[in-house]
Design an enzyme around this catalytic site. Structure first.
Site, PDB file in Angstrom:
ATOM      1  N   VAL A  79      31.871  31.068  45.238  1.00 33.64           N
ATOM      2  CA  VAL A  79      30.508  30.852  45.731  1.00 33.64           C
ATOM      3  C   VAL A  79      29.555  30.603  44.567  1.00 33.64           C
ATOM      4  O   VAL A  79      28.701  29.717  44.614  1.00 33.64           O
ATOM      5  CB  VAL A  79      30.018  32.071  46.545  1.00 33.64           C
ATOM      6  CG1 VAL A  79      28.566  31.896  46.970  1.00 33.64           C
ATOM      7  CG2 VAL A  79      30.910  32.307  47.759  1.00 33.64           C
TER       8      VAL A  79
ATOM      9  N   ASN B 173      40.885  35.177  41.096  1.00 29.73           N
ATOM     10  CA  ASN B 173      40.578  34.381  42.282  1.00 29.73           C
ATOM     11  C   ASN B 173      41.107  32.975  42.077  1.00 29.73           C
ATOM     12  O   ASN B 173      40.692  32.272  41.154  1.00 29.73           O
ATOM     13  CB  ASN B 173      39.071  34.352  42.539  1.00 29.73           C
ATOM     14  CG  ASN B 173      38.582  35.661  43.103  1.00 29.73           C
ATOM     15  OD1 ASN B 173      39.112  36.153  44.090  1.00 29.73           O
ATOM     16  ND2 ASN B 173      37.592  36.260  42.471  1.00 29.73           N
TER      17      ASN B 173
ATOM     18  N   ARG C 206      40.716  30.111  43.472  1.00 32.80           N
ATOM     19  CA  ARG C 206      39.925  29.141  44.238  1.00 32.80           C
ATOM     20  C   ARG C 206      38.598  28.915  43.541  1.00 32.80           C
ATOM     21  O   ARG C 206      38.279  29.590  42.564  1.00 32.80           O
ATOM     22  CB  ARG C 206      39.665  29.690  45.645  1.00 32.80           C
ATOM     23  CG  ARG C 206      39.033  31.079  45.610  1.00 32.80           C
ATOM     24  CD  ARG C 206      38.533  31.552  46.937  1.00 32.80           C
ATOM     25  NE  ARG C 206      38.192  32.962  46.928  1.00 32.80           N
ATOM     26  CZ  ARG C 206      37.063  33.472  46.466  1.00 32.80           C
ATOM     27  NH1 ARG C 206      36.153  32.683  45.916  1.00 32.80           N
ATOM     28  NH2 ARG C 206      36.824  34.768  46.517  1.00 32.80           N
TER      29      ARG C 206
ATOM     30  N   ARG D 205      21.750  34.550  46.465  1.00 33.94           N
ATOM     31  CA  ARG D 205      22.300  34.251  47.793  1.00 33.94           C
ATOM     32  C   ARG D 205      21.278  34.622  48.863  1.00 33.94           C
ATOM     33  O   ARG D 205      20.748  35.736  48.878  1.00 33.94           O
ATOM     34  CB  ARG D 205      23.591  35.026  48.031  1.00 33.94           C
ATOM     35  CG  ARG D 205      24.678  34.738  47.016  1.00 33.94           C
ATOM     36  CD  ARG D 205      25.991  35.332  47.471  1.00 33.94           C
ATOM     37  NE  ARG D 205      27.009  35.255  46.417  1.00 33.94           N
ATOM     38  CZ  ARG D 205      28.302  35.451  46.612  1.00 33.94           C
ATOM     39  NH1 ARG D 205      28.743  35.766  47.833  1.00 33.94           N
ATOM     40  NH2 ARG D 205      29.165  35.366  45.615  1.00 33.94           N
TER      41      ARG D 205
ATOM     42  N   GLU E 256      38.704  38.091  36.844  1.00 37.15           N
ATOM     43  CA  GLU E 256      37.639  39.076  37.020  1.00 37.15           C
ATOM     44  C   GLU E 256      37.945  40.385  36.285  1.00 37.15           C
ATOM     45  O   GLU E 256      39.074  40.875  36.295  1.00 37.15           O
ATOM     46  CB  GLU E 256      37.416  39.354  38.505  1.00 37.15           C
ATOM     47  CG  GLU E 256      37.098  38.087  39.293  1.00 37.15           C
ATOM     48  CD  GLU E 256      36.302  38.360  40.549  1.00 37.15           C
ATOM     49  OE1 GLU E 256      36.048  39.540  40.855  1.00 37.15           O
ATOM     50  OE2 GLU E 256      35.935  37.387  41.223  1.00 37.15           O
TER      51      GLU E 256
ATOM     52  N   GLU F  85      41.341  41.348  39.069  1.00 33.10           N
ATOM     53  CA  GLU F  85      42.012  40.369  39.925  1.00 33.10           C
ATOM     54  C   GLU F  85      41.743  38.968  39.422  1.00 33.10           C
ATOM     55  O   GLU F  85      40.877  38.741  38.568  1.00 33.10           O
ATOM     56  CB  GLU F  85      41.555  40.501  41.381  1.00 33.10           C
ATOM     57  CG  GLU F  85      40.091  40.160  41.620  1.00 33.10           C
ATOM     58  CD  GLU F  85      39.701  40.273  43.083  1.00 33.10           C
ATOM     59  OE1 GLU F  85      40.591  40.203  43.948  1.00 33.10           O
ATOM     60  OE2 GLU F  85      38.504  40.430  43.353  1.00 33.10           O
TER      61      GLU F  85
END
Length: 466
Positions: free
Chosen positions: A295, A290, A292, A338, A275, A288
């Site tokens: 979403v 992530n 994983r 979302r 990111e 950072e």
């Protein structure tokens, strides 16, 4: 390939993993709380095991119960989805110690990249641009004030173990520092059990750009374009799109290659996201990684044609990537919206949009009870078009068709957002919601909202879901 996988998650991501496993002829076991006993994921899995009450701390975060269930049901691997234990190094290590494959990177990699300050230092060492900030952890508000004076206001006080917008506060002057530091520190301790803090220069209203990567255990790493996740409320994403409306081809390539360099420096394998924040001048900085699935992964899938969950499972099983960088290309434009529930309640009537270029990921059904115990996101509406404008128009149509009765949602707000001139032109950043939400809410109060009335009326006249 694995014969059986345990899914340590719930909701739409659990369903997403189950569906992928079924296509791969892999059996699934899901753990669930008492609140989710009647959920679609529980119905869809080959086997379901209740491991605790509704509170996540006593069920979805109960590491020992999850490990024990995986062993007793003969699972070879554990898929954590996102949230819960997906970036918990201790849980990944417990899986390793019990001869279970954690579908994600190793515990050591999660630990090194999960600690924002150590990740930042690693990026500096491998030449990835980072936001100016503290050289290490910051212990006190007084120390924070000295650093802020050195790098200049405004600053962002961040938890080293943070994520999801928690443990993060802005300070615009010396008067703000003490309260911002102590508040962020307390929130980080409560959310992560770790109150280590550091400070960065605050980039005012940047674009939030993330690069999706895939890396196997043999050193092969590729990037799959970017996602623009700049429309956020209180650091929580509301809408994501791929590709970004404002990146040129050269920027896209440079940022992708930077993400690959960052992943290789960390020894990373699995699906992951690097990111960045980007200022108005086009300068970008690492914030950072992530470790994983995210979403918003469907928007990347829609424009690349690559099933990220499938690739994640294949990598965990020890297989090499069968995709090279030259094989990857981005076709068209995808947007994910979302849908969040503002209140708990029972779904009394439900109609999801459909048609060309529309994908819905949700665990809802009529009669389902939206629980107050978990995240408020109840559906994702993903649309694809040959151009951004076509995708925007398709998203409007899809949101107009969406009917969820029984709980209040953000559907109408998100629908009106797609008509805002700055969104239409792609001229937005992370300050979009703060700048424009009052105007959009005013439109709502004035009754400017659209639902496909014939769908609503006909569905109620026939007494069934279309």
């Amino acid at each position: 390939m694995f014969k059986r996988i345990l899914i340590a998650n719930r909701g739409e991501i659990a369903l997403r993993i189950i569906r992928c496993c079924r296509e791969m002829d892999v059996e699934t076991v899901i753990v669930y709380s008492t609140a989710d006993k009647d959920s679609l994921a529980v119905m869809a899995a080959d086997k379901a095991v209740c491991i605790g009450p509704a509170k996540a701390a006593e069920s979805y975060l109960n590491q020992d119960a999850i490990i024990e269930t995986a062993i007793l049901t003969g699972c070879e691997a554990v898929h954590p989805g996102y949230g819960f234990l997906s970036e918990n190094a201790a849980f990944a290590r417990k899986c390793e110690e019990n001869n279970l494959i954690f579908i994600g990177p190793s515990a050591d990699i999660i630990s090194s990249m999960g600690d924002k300050q150590s990740a930042r230092q690693l990026m500096i060492e491998c030449g990835v641009p980072v936001v100016p900030g503290s050289d290490g952890l910051v212990a006190t508000a007084e120390e924070a004030a000295h650093i802020a004076e050195r790098i200049g206001y405004p600053v962002l006080i961040k938890a080293s173990a943070g994520g999801g917008g928690k443990g993060m506060r802005k300070a615009f002057s010396r008067e703000d520092i003490e309260n911002a530091f102590e508040t962020a520190k307390s929130e980080a301790k409560a959310a992560f059990g770790n109150d280590d803090m550091y400070i960065e220069k605050l980039i005012i209203n940047p674009r939030h750009i993330e690069i999706q990567i895939l890396a196997d255990k043999y050193g092969n790493t590729i990037y799959l374009g970017e996602r623009d996740c700049s429309i956020q409320r209180n650091n929580q994403k509301l809408l994501e799109e791929a590709p970004s409306a404002k990146l040129c081809k050269d920027q896209r390539t440079v940022m992708g290659e930077t993400a690959v360099r960052a992943a290789k420096a960390a020894g990373y394998y699995s699906a992951g996201t690097v990111e960045f924040v980007m200022n108005e001048q086009g300068d970008y900085y690492f914030i950072e990684m992530n470790t994983r699935i995210q979403v918003e992964h469907p928007v990347t899938e829609q424009v690349t044609g690559i099933d990220l969950i499938r690739e994640q499972i294949r990598i965990a099983a020890g297989m090499k990537l069968n995709i090279t960088q030259e094989d990857t290309c981005v076709n068209g434009h995808a947007i994910e919206c979302r849908i969040n529930a503002a209140t708990p309640g029972v779904i009394k009537f439900l109609h999801f949009p459909d048609g060309y270029g529309v994908r819905v990921e949700s665990h809802l059904f009529e009669g389902y009870e939206v629980s107050p115990f978990y995240d408020s996101m109840i559906a994702k509406i993903i649309v694809t078009g040959s151009s951004r404008l076509e995708a925007v128009r398709r998203l409007r149509r899809a949101l107009e068709e969406l009917i969820i009765e029984g709980v209040k949602t953000n559907r109408e707000f998100m629908h009106l957002l797609t008509y805002h001139k700055d969104f239409i032109r792609g001229n937005y950043n992370t300050g979009f919601w703060e700048k424009n939400h009052t105007e959009i809410e005013k439109w709502l109060k004035e009754g400017i909202t659209v639902t496909v009335s014939y769908t609503h009326l006909r569905a109620h006249e026939t007494g069934r879901n279309l």
